[in-house]
Design a protein around this motif. Structure first.
Motif, short mmCIF file in Angstrom:
data_model
loop_
_atom_site.label_atom_id
_atom_site.label_comp_id
_atom_site.label_asym_id
_atom_site.label_seq_id
_atom_site.Cartn_x
_atom_site.Cartn_y
_atom_site.Cartn_z
N HIS A 32 0.84 -1.19 0.00
CA HIS A 32 0.00 0.00 0.00
C HIS A 32 0.89 1.25 0.00
O HIS A 32 1.75 1.40 0.86
N PRO A 33 0.69 2.15 -0.97
CA PRO A 33 1.55 3.34 -1.07
C PRO A 33 1.56 4.22 0.19
O PRO A 33 2.57 4.85 0.49
N GLY A 34 0.48 4.24 0.92
CA GLY A 34 0.40 5.04 2.15
C GLY A 34 0.88 4.28 3.37
O GLY A 34 0.87 4.81 4.48
N GLY A 35 1.28 3.04 3.19
CA GLY A 35 1.75 2.21 4.30
C GLY A 35 0.65 1.30 4.81
O GLY A 35 -0.54 1.65 4.79
N CYS A 67 -10.24 8.65 9.25
CA CYS A 67 -8.81 8.39 9.41
C CYS A 67 -7.94 9.59 9.17
O CYS A 67 -6.83 9.66 9.63
N CYS A 68 -8.35 10.51 8.35
CA CYS A 68 -7.46 11.60 7.94
C CYS A 68 -7.78 12.90 8.61
O CYS A 68 -8.83 13.25 8.89
N ALA A 75 -9.17 9.98 0.42
CA ALA A 75 -7.79 9.84 -0.01
C ALA A 75 -7.62 10.15 -1.50
O ALA A 75 -6.49 10.34 -1.95
N HIS A 101 -8.30 8.30 -4.28
CA HIS A 101 -7.71 7.20 -5.04
C HIS A 101 -8.01 7.35 -6.54
O HIS A 101 -9.08 7.80 -6.92
N GLU A 159 0.04 0.53 7.78
CA GLU A 159 -0.56 1.01 9.03
C GLU A 159 -1.92 1.66 8.78
O GLU A 159 -2.83 1.55 9.60
N LEU A 160 -2.03 2.35 7.65
CA LEU A 160 -3.31 2.99 7.32
C LEU A 160 -4.41 1.95 7.13
O LEU A 160 -5.54 2.14 7.58
#
Length: 124
Positions: A39-42, A123-124, A61, A63, A44-45
């Motif tokens: 996953h490009p954002g890691g 989340c953001c 996000a 996408h 953990e997300l």
């Protein structure tokens, strides 16, 4: 017909303790366990939303259409709309001097997923 999953079953697949990481996006259930490292954002997300509805976060996000197409390979089913965990969301009753206040036994218990939804979970 797609496999149907109850919210209670999905919530257990949170990516912790060796469990798979499932997400709900737009009513579909995705097993993103194999995508965590890519996953490009890691990862953990994704783990933050393991076992939960990630629709708002996914939409926020921004996408690409390619990301949405790639997501399809991880789809394992859909949320069961009539599942036992799909209790109605509780709302605060409006104040009415002539009406008696409901007691805690009068209201259905909200599932953990619904509690998150009603709290403005993001989340953001």
């Amino acid at each position: 017909m797609s496999q149907l999953y109850d919210l209670s079953e999905i919530s257990q697949q949170n990516g912790k303790g060796g469990k798979p990481c499932w997400l709900i996006i737009k009513g579909n259930v995705y097993d993103v366990t194999k995508f965590l490292d890519d996953h490009p954002g890691g990862g953990e997300l994704l783990l933050e939303y393991g076992g939960k509805d990630a629709t708002k976060a996914f939409n926020k996000a921004g996408h690409s259409s390619d990301a949405e197409k790639d997501l399809k390979q991880y789809k394992i089913g859909e949320v069961n709309p009539t599942g036992s965990a799909a209790a109605p969301i509780q709302t605060q009753p409006k104040s009415n001097a002539n009406a008696s206040s409901p007691t805690s036994t009068d209201l259905p218990a909200a599932s953990p997923m619904e509690a998150k939804k009603s709290s403005g979970f993001c989340c953001c």
